[in-house]
Design a protein around this motif. Structure first.
Motif, short mmCIF file in Angstrom:
data_model
loop_
_atom_site.label_atom_id
_atom_site.label_comp_id
_atom_site.label_asym_id
_atom_site.label_seq_id
_atom_site.Cartn_x
_atom_site.Cartn_y
_atom_site.Cartn_z
N HIS A 153 1.68 26.09 21.02
CA HIS A 153 1.25 24.76 20.60
C HIS A 153 1.16 23.83 21.81
N LEU A 154 2.20 23.83 22.64
CA LEU A 154 2.21 22.97 23.82
C LEU A 154 1.12 23.37 24.82
N TRP A 155 0.90 24.67 24.98
CA TRP A 155 -0.13 25.14 25.92
C TRP A 155 -1.52 24.63 25.48
N VAL A 156 -1.83 24.82 24.20
CA VAL A 156 -3.15 24.41 23.72
C VAL A 156 -3.31 22.90 23.78
N ASN A 157 -2.26 22.16 23.43
CA ASN A 157 -2.37 20.70 23.38
C ASN A 157 -2.30 20.04 24.75
N LEU A 158 -1.56 20.62 25.68
CA LEU A 158 -1.32 19.94 26.95
C LEU A 158 -2.04 20.54 28.15
N MET A 159 -2.30 21.84 28.12
CA MET A 159 -2.83 22.50 29.31
C MET A 159 -4.32 22.83 29.21
N PHE A 213 -5.81 17.55 4.87
CA PHE A 213 -6.36 16.68 5.91
C PHE A 213 -7.87 16.76 5.92
N ASP A 214 -8.52 15.62 5.80
CA ASP A 214 -9.98 15.56 5.84
C ASP A 214 -10.38 14.48 6.83
N PRO A 215 -10.85 14.87 8.00
CA PRO A 215 -11.22 13.85 9.00
C PRO A 215 -12.50 13.10 8.63
N CYS A 216 -13.22 13.61 7.64
CA CYS A 216 -14.49 12.99 7.24
C CYS A 216 -14.45 12.64 5.75
N PRO A 217 -13.63 11.66 5.34
CA PRO A 217 -13.55 11.35 3.91
C PRO A 217 -14.85 10.77 3.39
N ALA A 218 -15.22 11.17 2.18
CA ALA A 218 -16.46 10.70 1.56
C ALA A 218 -16.36 9.20 1.28
N PHE A 247 -9.29 15.32 18.04
CA PHE A 247 -8.72 16.58 18.51
C PHE A 247 -8.00 17.29 17.37
N VAL A 248 -7.18 16.53 16.64
CA VAL A 248 -6.45 17.12 15.51
C VAL A 248 -7.43 17.55 14.42
N TRP A 284 -7.68 21.37 13.23
CA TRP A 284 -7.37 21.76 11.85
C TRP A 284 -8.62 22.16 11.06
N ALA A 285 -9.78 22.10 11.67
CA ALA A 285 -10.98 22.64 11.02
C ALA A 285 -10.94 24.16 11.04
N ASP A 286 -10.15 24.73 11.93
CA ASP A 286 -9.99 26.18 12.05
C ASP A 286 -8.76 26.61 11.25
N PRO A 287 -8.93 27.52 10.28
CA PRO A 287 -7.79 27.97 9.47
C PRO A 287 -6.66 28.59 10.30
N PHE A 288 -6.99 29.19 11.43
CA PHE A 288 -5.95 29.78 12.29
C PHE A 288 -4.93 28.73 12.71
#
Length: 147
Positions: free
Chosen positions: A42-48, A128-133, A60-61, A65-69
């Protein structure tokens, strides 16, 4: 010759409580190792990766979170960390309180807090929906279709 005094309480059999403590001990070790991997990933992906900490924002979030992984990664980290911490607090309560009403209340409060935080955290990640209708286009992130 040295003799060992008898313990204050009789030894517990490997009944329900004995097995609970054994499995709680095993869980702490296994979850600790898995959490180290999850947290450093988590830290590697977010910080590095990419622009580092300066790139972390709502977009970014939302993109992550658009990726199920990443949803599963973050929820697994959340669940393991909360249960790990709750189990640690349960152990502290066992060590520093006498069996009785106060101990049951404290353990109940820990259990309730863990359950509530797991439910709320899981709901946040999966709903979480970054694009609410119906939102104004000027308030939506650039990756939303309406923006």
């Amino acid at each position: 010759m040295t003799t060992i005094e008898a313990p204050r309480t009789p030894a517990r059999s490997a009944g329900r409580n004995g097995n609970l403590e054994k499995w709680a001990w095993i869980y702490m070790r296994v979850s600790g190792v898995v959490l180290v991997v999850l947290i450093f990933g988590h830290l590697w992906v977010n910080l590095m990766v990419g622009e580092g900490v300066h790139a972390i924002d709502f977009g970014f979030v939302g993109g992550k979170w658009a990726d199920p992984f990443w949803k599963v990664w973050d929820v697994l980290m959340l669940w393991l960390a909360l249960i790990h911490g709750g189990n640690g607090m349960r152990t502290v309560v066992n060590d520093y309180t006498k069996p009785g009403r106060a101990q049951k209340i404290l353990k109940g409060a820990i259990f309730a807090a863990v359950v509530i935080l797991i439910v709320l955290g899981t709901l946040v990640v999966f709903t979480f929906d970054p694009c609410p209708a119906g939102s104004p286009a000027d308030l939506l992130p650039s990756f939303c279709p309406a923006a």
